[in-house]
Design a protein around this motif. Structure first.
Motif, PDB file in Angstrom:
ATOM      1  N   GLN A 428       0.848  -1.033  -0.016  1.00 38.39           N
ATOM      2  CA  GLN A 428      -0.046   0.070   0.009  1.00 38.39           C
ATOM      3  C   GLN A 428       1.020   1.317  -0.090  1.00 38.39           C
ATOM      4  OE1 GLN A 428      -2.510   0.141   3.397  1.00 38.39           O
ATOM      5  NE2 GLN A 428      -3.668   1.987   2.519  1.00 38.39           N
ATOM      6  N   ALA A 429       0.311   2.224  -0.808  1.00 36.24           N
ATOM      7  CA  ALA A 429       1.184   3.547  -0.794  1.00 36.24           C
ATOM      8  C   ALA A 429       1.282   4.207   0.486  1.00 36.24           C
ATOM      9  CB  ALA A 429       0.502   4.605  -1.777  1.00 36.24           C
ATOM     10  N   PRO A 430       2.352   4.980   0.942  1.00 37.38           N
ATOM     11  CA  PRO A 430       2.369   5.504   2.115  1.00 37.38           C
ATOM     12  C   PRO A 430       1.283   6.687   2.456  1.00 37.38           C
ATOM     13  CG  PRO A 430       4.209   6.111   0.801  1.00 37.38           C
ATOM     14  CD  PRO A 430       3.433   5.363   0.055  1.00 37.38           C
ATOM     15  N   VAL A 431       1.201   6.719   3.724  1.00 36.27           N
ATOM     16  CA  VAL A 431       0.374   7.577   4.195  1.00 36.27           C
ATOM     17  C   VAL A 431       0.790   8.497   5.006  1.00 36.27           C
ATOM     18  CG1 VAL A 431      -2.129   8.029   5.318  1.00 36.27           C
ATOM     19  CG2 VAL A 431      -1.738   5.940   3.975  1.00 36.27           C
ATOM     20  N   PRO A 432       0.858   9.922   4.557  1.00 37.32           N
ATOM     21  CA  PRO A 432       1.566  10.815   5.578  1.00 37.32           C
ATOM     22  C   PRO A 432       0.654  11.333   6.794  1.00 37.32           C
ATOM     23  CG  PRO A 432       0.317  12.142   3.765  1.00 37.32           C
ATOM     24  CD  PRO A 432       0.209  10.677   3.397  1.00 37.32           C
ATOM     25  N   VAL A 433       1.574  11.027   7.779  1.00 34.36           N
ATOM     26  CA  VAL A 433       1.005  11.484   9.236  1.00 34.36           C
ATOM     27  C   VAL A 433       2.116  12.418   9.932  1.00 34.36           C
ATOM     28  CG1 VAL A 433      -0.421   9.439   9.599  1.00 34.36           C
ATOM     29  CG2 VAL A 433       1.988   9.241  10.451  1.00 34.36           C
ATOM     30  N   ALA A 434       1.633  13.092  10.905  1.00 36.77           N
ATOM     31  CA  ALA A 434       2.633  14.093  11.579  1.00 36.77           C
ATOM     32  C   ALA A 434       3.066  13.269  12.980  1.00 36.77           C
ATOM     33  CB  ALA A 434       1.810  15.370  12.028  1.00 36.77           C
ATOM     34  N   HIS A 435       4.016  12.952  13.103  1.00 40.06           N
ATOM     35  CA  HIS A 435       4.720  12.566  14.447  1.00 40.06           C
ATOM     36  C   HIS A 435       5.571  14.060  14.864  1.00 40.06           C
ATOM     37  CE1 HIS A 435       3.716   8.490  14.539  1.00 40.06           C
ATOM     38  NE2 HIS A 435       4.129   8.513  13.352  1.00 40.06           N
ATOM     39  N   LEU A 436       6.717  13.936  15.129  1.00 33.73           N
ATOM     40  CA  LEU A 436       7.497  15.233  15.299  1.00 33.73           C
ATOM     41  C   LEU A 436       7.756  15.795  13.931  1.00 33.73           C
ATOM     42  CD1 LEU A 436      10.512  14.112  17.695  1.00 33.73           C
ATOM     43  CD2 LEU A 436       8.860  15.910  17.994  1.00 33.73           C
ATOM     44  N   THR A 437       7.584  14.958  12.736  1.00 28.44           N
ATOM     45  CA  THR A 437       7.649  15.611  11.454  1.00 28.44           C
ATOM     46  C   THR A 437       6.783  14.798  10.676  1.00 28.44           C
ATOM     47  OG1 THR A 437       9.499  14.441  10.893  1.00 28.44           O
ATOM     48  CG2 THR A 437       9.826  16.634  11.521  1.00 28.44           C
ATOM     49  N   VAL A 438       6.430  15.243   9.407  1.00 27.65           N
ATOM     50  CA  VAL A 438       5.512  14.567   8.651  1.00 27.65           C
ATOM     51  C   VAL A 438       6.418  13.451   8.053  1.00 27.65           C
ATOM     52  CG1 VAL A 438       4.242  14.127   6.318  1.00 27.65           C
ATOM     53  CG2 VAL A 438       4.476  16.499   7.586  1.00 27.65           C
ATOM     54  N   SER A 440       5.512   8.712   7.382  1.00 26.53           N
ATOM     55  CA  SER A 440       4.532   7.691   6.869  1.00 26.53           C
ATOM     56  C   SER A 440       3.795   6.889   8.005  1.00 26.53           C
ATOM     57  CB  SER A 440       5.174   6.952   5.705  1.00 26.53           C
ATOM     58  OG  SER A 440       4.072   5.965   5.357  1.00 26.53           O
ATOM     59  N   LYS A 441       2.664   6.577   7.913  1.00 29.44           N
ATOM     60  CA  LYS A 441       1.973   5.814   8.964  1.00 29.44           C
ATOM     61  C   LYS A 441       2.810   4.589   9.068  1.00 29.44           C
ATOM     62  CE  LYS A 441      -2.636   4.493  10.394  1.00 29.44           C
ATOM     63  NZ  LYS A 441      -4.157   4.378  10.030  1.00 29.44           N
ATOM     64  N   ASN A 442       2.984   4.023   7.986  1.00 33.10           N
ATOM     65  CA  ASN A 442       3.604   2.665   8.184  1.00 33.10           C
ATOM     66  C   ASN A 442       4.878   2.356   7.449  1.00 33.10           C
ATOM     67  OD1 ASN A 442       1.261   1.160   9.684  1.00 33.10           O
ATOM     68  ND2 ASN A 442       0.166   1.458   7.868  1.00 33.10           N
ATOM     69  N   GLY A 443       5.809   3.566   7.752  1.00 32.13           N
ATOM     70  CA  GLY A 443       6.806   3.477   6.726  1.00 32.13           C
ATOM     71  C   GLY A 443       6.900   3.755   5.192  1.00 32.13           C
ATOM     72  N   ILE A 444       7.799   3.831   4.666  1.00 32.85           N
ATOM     73  CA  ILE A 444       7.902   4.068   3.053  1.00 32.85           C
ATOM     74  C   ILE A 444       8.711   2.888   2.640  1.00 32.85           C
ATOM     75  CG2 ILE A 444       8.504   5.560   1.197  1.00 32.85           C
ATOM     76  CD1 ILE A 444       8.160   7.928   2.912  1.00 32.85           C
ATOM     77  N   TRP A 445       8.011   2.012   1.885  1.00 34.75           N
ATOM     78  CA  TRP A 445       8.824   0.911   1.460  1.00 34.75           C
ATOM     79  C   TRP A 445       9.118   0.986  -0.100  1.00 34.75           C
ATOM     80  CZ3 TRP A 445      10.390  -2.882   4.581  1.00 34.75           C
ATOM     81  CH2 TRP A 445      10.152  -2.919   5.954  1.00 34.75           C
ATOM     82  N   LEU A 446      10.556   0.696  -0.413  1.00 38.94           N
ATOM     83  CA  LEU A 446      10.745   0.965  -1.637  1.00 38.94           C
ATOM     84  C   LEU A 446      11.656  -0.402  -2.262  1.00 38.94           C
ATOM     85  CD1 LEU A 446      11.997   4.611  -1.868  1.00 38.94           C
ATOM     86  CD2 LEU A 446       9.813   3.731  -2.456  1.00 38.94           C
ATOM     87  N   GLN A 447      11.650  -0.456  -3.407  1.00 38.46           N
ATOM     88  CA  GLN A 447      12.543  -1.493  -3.940  1.00 38.46           C
ATOM     89  C   GLN A 447      13.943  -0.779  -4.435  1.00 38.46           C
ATOM     90  OE1 GLN A 447      12.401  -4.650  -4.367  1.00 38.46           O
ATOM     91  NE2 GLN A 447      10.449  -5.198  -3.993  1.00 38.46           N
TER      92      GLN A 447
END
Length: 451
Positions: A428-438, A440-447
């Protein structure tokens, strides 16, 4: 050139009950924002306890940040969530305390100092590339960019790599802190009554205490080295030996711990966020990725002069900061009654300046949700860069390290793409959320694959 849309925050009804808004806000401040705020020049949020105003109109943003910043100081409510880590750092202070801190800090980031820090910055980028060679295939890229950005900070600030024992401990603890602590707590954007207790997530205070203790250890060791005449000529030494030109004073140990904490947060966390999103966008747009990679051949020249040739990478990084500003919202407080757009703004009202909304504003930007690094060469892009682009804030409180970040980001992005190709993961595509900064909710996974 294909112009797909990167992920947008989920659309929300234009009006929601207060209880529902508070529930959404506590989960994530980005997805709680209604769609109408991407069109509004100014919006008001009112309850029996407070009034907040989101300001998007460029003329009003200019008033708050550039023309009358002392009439709109940083809200004390920001400190409620960040003070355990940042103490009385330059990020949180106002008035004379803030002015003194900037007089001491600013010289370390002026002019030629960027050139001086470049070798350490480049060494961190090279180390990041070497680590990634062992992590090819499916990679959670936020973890890698966090590692790289932390390495840059420790090398430029204290002349130690991330592999240093204390640096590694700070990095490890900070990762836990970052996930547990939102940049803005509910009291900052939706100010609760001051009598209402504030709660921190489990482990937040303890992690902050450990991080500060480790930073204090590094600071005391550096002070001893300065006295002995053996300190390296890096950012920490520069800042710790700079005297306030008005008072002649320098930072003591406690003050320096506060400043190092914000340097680490601002210099590591924000860069890590922007780099991760930039690599994700490059995976979505392979045509731009190839342009960056081709341009990166200029880095065969290992001198600082090569940075000036990274024009495409710089525009890609600038566009990433537009779509995913690491600090999505900033809060100021009205020091006196005002009237904006025929609305009464009472003293004490919270004034929210939101790069997240301003950078995607439908009435300002052409193709506001589209990824298009070439926009910066257009009239609309140039106008919006002047009036509606504040990833580093603006005016007197503009980020001291903005120039540093605009060298570091394009450099590391270019060096990674010179060595690797990146492609979206099937997940699934990353979903932006705000922790200390913007993030991804479940990380950004790339090949990742070697070129």
């Amino acid at each position: 050139m294909t112009q797909a849309l990167p992920p947008k925050p989920p659309a929300r009804p234009d009006r929601v009950p207060l209880w529902r808004y508070v529930k959404m806000f506590r989960q994530d401040i980005l997805s709680a924002q209604p769609a109408r705020l991407y069109r509004a020049w100014m919006a008001e949020f009112r309850t029996p306890f407070f009034r907040s105003f989101l300001v998007n109109q460029p003329e009003l943003v200019k008033v708050l940040l550039k023309e009358r910043p002392e009439d709109f100081p940083k809200s004390d409510r920001i400190a409620e969530g960040l003070k355990p880590l940042l103490g009385n750092s330059v990020f949180l202070t106002n008035g004379e305390a803030w002015k003194r801190q900037r007089r001491i800090i600013d010289p370390a980031f002026e002019g030629g100092r960027l050139k001086d820090t470049y070798p350490a910055m480049r060494a961190a980028a090279e180390s990041a590339v070497e680590r990634l060679k062992e992590r090819q295939g499916l990679v959670e890229i936020e973890e890698e960019t966090s590692h790289a950005a932390a390495d840059v900070i420790f090398r430029t600030l204290f002349s130690i790599p991330i592999e240093h024992q204390v640096a590694g401990q700070v990095f490890s603890r900070f990762r836990d802190y970052q996930r547990s602590q939102p940049l803005l707590n509910l009291a900052a954007f939706v100010p609760l009554p001051r009598w209402m207790p504030r709660f921190f997530r489990r482990g937040t205070r303890r992690n902050a205490e450990v991080i500060r203790a480790l930073i204090e250890q590094l600071t005391r060791e550096r002070m001893d080295a300065i006295k002995a005449g053996t300190a390296p000529d890096d950012l920490a030494t520069k800042i710790m030996t700079t005297r306030d030109p008005e008072t002649g004073s320098t930072f003591d140990t406690a003050e320096m711990v506060d400043q190092v904490a914000i340097f680490f947060l601002a210099g590591h966390e924000t860069s890590a966020s922007a780099l991760a999103w930039a690599l994700y966008l490059m995976a979505l747009y392979p045509d731009w990725q190839e342009k960056v990679a081709a341009e990166a051949e200029a880095l065969a020249d290992e001198t600082f002069a090569a940075v000036s040739k990274l024009r495409v990478s710089r525009d890609v990084f600038r566009e990433t900061l537009r779509l995913y500003p690491p600090v999505p919202m900033m809060v100021r407080e009205a020091a006196c009654p005002e009237q904006f757009r025929d609305r009464d703004v009472p003293k004490g009202a919270q004034m929210v300046l939101s790069p997240w909304h301003l950078h995607r504003h439908e009435r300002l930007w052409e193709n506001p949700d589209g990824f298009d690094p070439s926009r910066w060469q257009t009239e609309n892009g140039k106008q919006c860069q002047r009036d509606a682009y504040i990833p580093f804030s603006a005016g007197a409180r503009v980020c001291t390290g903005a120039g540093f970040a605009m060298v570091e980001g394009p450099l590391i992005l270019s060096m990674i793409l010179r060595a690797f190709r990146v492609a979206p993961a099937a997940a699934q595509a990353p979903v932006p959320v705000a922790h200390l900064t913007v993030r991804s909710k479940n990380g950004i996974w790339l090949q990742l694959s070697r070129r």
